[in-house]
Design a protein around this motif. Structure first.
Motif, mmCIF file in Angstrom:
data_model
loop_
_atom_site.group_PDB
_atom_site.id
_atom_site.type_symbol
_atom_site.label_atom_id
_atom_site.label_comp_id
_atom_site.label_asym_id
_atom_site.label_seq_id
_atom_site.Cartn_x
_atom_site.Cartn_y
_atom_site.Cartn_z
ATOM 1 N N MET A 1 -24.645 26.108 -23.406
ATOM 2 C CA MET A 1 -25.239 25.513 -24.149
ATOM 3 C C MET A 1 -24.295 23.825 -22.621
ATOM 4 O O MET A 1 -23.982 23.946 -22.538
ATOM 5 C CB MET A 1 -23.803 25.217 -24.394
ATOM 6 N N GLU A 2 -25.143 22.804 -23.388
ATOM 7 C CA GLU A 2 -24.512 21.443 -23.031
ATOM 8 C C GLU A 2 -24.233 20.207 -23.771
ATOM 9 O O GLU A 2 -23.894 20.478 -24.359
ATOM 10 C CB GLU A 2 -25.703 20.521 -23.110
ATOM 11 N N ILE A 3 -23.004 21.112 -23.174
ATOM 12 C CA ILE A 3 -21.444 19.411 -22.957
ATOM 13 C C ILE A 3 -21.949 18.648 -22.884
ATOM 14 O O ILE A 3 -21.981 18.103 -21.329
ATOM 15 C CB ILE A 3 -20.293 20.791 -23.010
ATOM 16 N N GLY A 4 -21.864 17.183 -23.252
ATOM 17 C CA GLY A 4 -21.431 16.209 -23.141
ATOM 18 C C GLY A 4 -20.123 15.670 -22.376
ATOM 19 O O GLY A 4 -18.924 16.600 -23.533
ATOM 20 N N PHE A 5 -19.146 14.759 -21.787
ATOM 21 C CA PHE A 5 -17.652 14.785 -21.693
ATOM 22 C C PHE A 5 -17.819 13.475 -21.496
ATOM 23 O O PHE A 5 -18.148 12.688 -20.704
ATOM 24 C CB PHE A 5 -17.370 15.496 -20.680
ATOM 25 N N LEU A 6 -16.942 12.500 -22.044
ATOM 26 C CA LEU A 6 -16.276 11.258 -22.274
ATOM 27 C C LEU A 6 -14.754 10.810 -21.603
ATOM 28 O O LEU A 6 -14.423 11.250 -22.134
ATOM 29 C CB LEU A 6 -16.719 10.105 -24.174
ATOM 30 N N GLY A 7 -14.629 10.362 -20.505
ATOM 31 C CA GLY A 7 -13.627 10.061 -20.042
ATOM 32 C C GLY A 7 -13.615 11.506 -18.533
ATOM 33 O O GLY A 7 -12.896 12.524 -19.113
ATOM 34 N N LEU A 8 -13.338 10.630 -17.236
ATOM 35 C CA LEU A 8 -12.984 11.002 -16.610
ATOM 36 C C LEU A 8 -11.869 11.398 -15.516
ATOM 37 O O LEU A 8 -11.459 10.376 -14.078
ATOM 38 C CB LEU A 8 -14.674 11.601 -15.104
ATOM 39 N N THR A 32 -15.369 3.483 -15.858
ATOM 40 C CA THR A 32 -15.865 3.319 -14.939
ATOM 41 C C THR A 32 -16.921 3.910 -14.377
ATOM 42 O O THR A 32 -16.392 5.059 -14.089
ATOM 43 C CB THR A 32 -14.302 2.960 -13.993
ATOM 44 N N LEU A 33 -18.081 3.554 -14.527
ATOM 45 C CA LEU A 33 -18.980 4.536 -14.042
ATOM 46 C C LEU A 33 -19.877 5.098 -13.010
ATOM 47 O O LEU A 33 -19.156 6.191 -12.629
ATOM 48 C CB LEU A 33 -20.549 4.094 -14.739
ATOM 49 N N THR A 49 -24.233 5.246 -21.346
ATOM 50 C CA THR A 49 -23.575 4.724 -23.331
ATOM 51 C C THR A 49 -23.010 6.578 -23.659
ATOM 52 O O THR A 49 -23.667 7.474 -23.333
ATOM 53 C CB THR A 49 -23.812 3.901 -23.432
ATOM 54 N N PRO A 50 -21.500 6.363 -23.652
ATOM 55 C CA PRO A 50 -21.041 7.401 -24.941
ATOM 56 C C PRO A 50 -22.137 7.546 -25.494
ATOM 57 O O PRO A 50 -23.035 8.875 -26.409
ATOM 58 C CB PRO A 50 -19.720 6.976 -26.015
ATOM 59 N N ALA A 51 -23.174 6.457 -26.475
ATOM 60 C CA ALA A 51 -24.253 6.752 -27.319
ATOM 61 C C ALA A 51 -25.070 7.226 -26.961
ATOM 62 O O ALA A 51 -25.509 8.377 -27.322
ATOM 63 C CB ALA A 51 -24.910 5.565 -27.778
ATOM 64 N N GLN A 52 -25.409 7.348 -25.812
ATOM 65 C CA GLN A 52 -26.778 7.997 -24.586
ATOM 66 C C GLN A 52 -25.971 9.544 -24.749
ATOM 67 O O GLN A 52 -27.669 10.843 -24.910
ATOM 68 C CB GLN A 52 -26.773 7.719 -23.228
ATOM 69 N N VAL A 53 -25.060 10.168 -24.313
ATOM 70 C CA VAL A 53 -24.170 11.347 -23.682
ATOM 71 C C VAL A 53 -24.907 11.806 -25.958
ATOM 72 O O VAL A 53 -25.022 13.499 -25.722
ATOM 73 C CB VAL A 53 -22.876 11.273 -23.990
ATOM 74 N N PHE A 75 -16.717 3.677 -32.153
ATOM 75 C CA PHE A 75 -16.473 2.765 -33.026
ATOM 76 C C PHE A 75 -17.776 1.370 -32.309
ATOM 77 O O PHE A 75 -18.422 1.057 -32.728
ATOM 78 C CB PHE A 75 -16.109 1.957 -33.672
ATOM 79 N N ASP A 76 -17.181 1.196 -31.419
ATOM 80 C CA ASP A 76 -17.846 0.277 -30.147
ATOM 81 C C ASP A 76 -19.455 0.458 -30.304
ATOM 82 O O ASP A 76 -19.660 1.361 -30.521
ATOM 83 C CB ASP A 76 -17.198 -0.623 -28.797
ATOM 84 N N LYS A 77 -20.005 -0.494 -30.022
ATOM 85 C CA LYS A 77 -21.714 -0.500 -29.385
ATOM 86 C C LYS A 77 -21.853 -0.026 -28.226
ATOM 87 O O LYS A 77 -21.183 0.540 -27.251
ATOM 88 C CB LYS A 77 -21.417 -2.002 -29.027
ATOM 89 N N ASP A 78 -22.914 0.845 -28.389
ATOM 90 C CA ASP A 78 -22.945 1.936 -27.789
ATOM 91 C C ASP A 78 -22.371 3.231 -27.781
ATOM 92 O O ASP A 78 -22.436 3.982 -26.868
ATOM 93 C CB ASP A 78 -22.704 1.702 -26.532
ATOM 94 N N GLY A 79 -21.573 3.078 -29.056
ATOM 95 C CA GLY A 79 -20.426 4.556 -29.615
ATOM 96 C C GLY A 79 -20.835 5.370 -30.244
ATOM 97 O O GLY A 79 -22.456 5.151 -30.080
ATOM 98 N N VAL A 80 -19.821 6.749 -29.542
ATOM 99 C CA VAL A 80 -20.396 7.408 -30.613
ATOM 100 C C VAL A 80 -21.078 7.668 -32.084
ATOM 101 O O VAL A 80 -21.878 8.797 -32.237
ATOM 102 C CB VAL A 80 -19.216 8.801 -30.900
ATOM 103 N N LEU A 81 -21.005 6.605 -32.514
ATOM 104 C CA LEU A 81 -21.050 6.577 -34.221
ATOM 105 C C LEU A 81 -22.346 6.288 -33.988
ATOM 106 O O LEU A 81 -23.681 6.617 -35.325
ATOM 107 C CB LEU A 81 -20.600 5.650 -35.328
#
Ligand SMILES: NC(=O)C1=CN([C@@H]2O[C@H](COP(=O)(O)OP(=O)(O)OC[C@H]3O[C@@H](n4cnc5c(N)ncnc54)[C@H](OP(=O)(O)O)[C@@H]3O)[C@@H](O)[C@H]2O)C=CC1
Ligand SMILES: O=CCCC(=O)O
Length: 289
Positions: A1-8, A32-33, A49-53, A75-81
């Motif tokens: 399964m491919e999992i996205g992970f936001l926040g390291l 901080t990429l 970006t979160p959206a890309q993930v 909610f912000d630009k390029d965000g999950v939504l």
């Protein structure tokens, strides 16, 4: 399964590394990429970006500092939504208040996505060794789908029902932990000031009915004023604040937690926010009449 992970951060890095080591494909993003690079060495891909993930992964996990961060990433630009929708799941494992979690849940589900809150009990080391305790609530189907990942990240998962219950459970646990840390710190200072050897106190505590891994794990380092961060004090104070708000809403008097919150606030004001929450010991140690 491919999992996205936001926040390291401390937790997200350890958790995503664990998923990679256990054979999951992981795509990571961090504000901080540059913090993604270490994960890439272990096979992770980067989303810019979160959206890309979310676009790339069926399931995305977030582990972010606080309610403001979790809202911003959704909610912000390029965000999950921007990319969430039918057939995709979003799991927020950060410690936030029930209201933040509900707002995120409403937004995700209104776009056809599935949402689970899943804050965790356990710190840096349990995150590294897959020994967290997962406090999930929300979409039961998504919970079932996430079990293979939860089995890697934790030693036990709870499904607690409706959205908000995971957040509440986590806040209650951390409210108790923060209060106990203050009592423990006061005990260490009192033993020293009254002429006892605080190392003896640690041994006595460890043999009695209130022995626990926190005293055992943190006590010796605290006596050396080593507060290398596992759980940053600023996050513990955030959790006390959110737990006190939950107490307000439910008319629960919590004078012990309120006093503990004051100590953590004082420690933050003295610049200890990025140290481990055990650094609250330092403010008690330096207070003299
Ligand atoms: N440490 C612990 O022992 C435990 C922590 N928790 C909880 O887990 C969460 C993460 O904790 P921890 O890893 O210790 O925290 P860290 O402070 O180490 O990491 C915080 C993460 O949040 C990101 N972040 C902060 N603000 C924003 C923002 N506005 N937008 C996007 N990303 C943001 C940071 O990105 P950047 O790198 O760019 O700053 C970083 O990735 C918190 O909610 C905490 O309460 C739960 C259990 C244990
Ligand atoms: O939220 C942080 C919890 C830390 C711990 O359980 O030791």
């Amino acid at each position: 399964m491919e999992i996205g992970f936001l926040g390291l951060g401390i937790m997200g890095k350890a958790m995503s590394m664990n998923l990679l080591k256990n054979g999951f494909k992981v795509t990571v993003w961090n504000r901080t990429l540059s913090k993604c690079n270490e994960l890439v060495e272990f096979g992770a891909s980067i989303g810019e970006t979160p959206a890309q993930v979310v676009k790339k992964c069926k399931l995305t996990i977030a582990m972010l500092s606080d309610p403001a961060a979790t809202r911003s990433v959704v909610f912000d630009k390029d965000g999950v939504l921007e990319q969430i929708g039918s057939g995709k799941g979003y799991i927020d494992m950060s410690t936030v208040d029930p209201e933040t979690s509900s707002k995120i849940s409403e937004a995700i589900t209104s776009k056809g996505g599935a949402f689970l809150e899943a804050p965790v009990s356990g710190s840096k080391q349990p995150a590294e060794t897959g020994q967290l305790v997962i406090l999930a609530a929300g979409d039961k189907e998504l919970y079932e789908e996430a079990i293979p990942a939860f089995d890697v990240l934790g030693k036990k998962s709870f499904f607690l029902g409706q959205i908000g219950n995971g957040a509440k459970m986590k806040l209650v646990v951390n409210m108790i932990m923060g209060s106990v840390m203050n009592a423990f710190s006061e005990g260490l200072v009192l033993s020293e000031r009254s002429g006892l050897n605080p190392h003896d106190l640690l041994q006595v505590l460890d043999l009695g009915g209130i022995a626990n891994p926190m005293f055992r794990g943190k006590g010796p380092a605290m006596l050396k004023s080593n507060h290398s961060p596992a759980f940053p004090l600023k996050h513990q104070q955030k959790d006390m604040r959110l737990a006190l708000a939950l107490g307000d809403e439910n008319a629960v008097s919590m004078p012990v937690a309120a006093a503990a919150n004051e100590s953590f606030k004082k420690a933050r004001s003295m610049g200890f926010g990025d140290l481990d929450f055990s650094a609250v010991y330092e403010i008690l140690k330096t207070t003299k009449d």
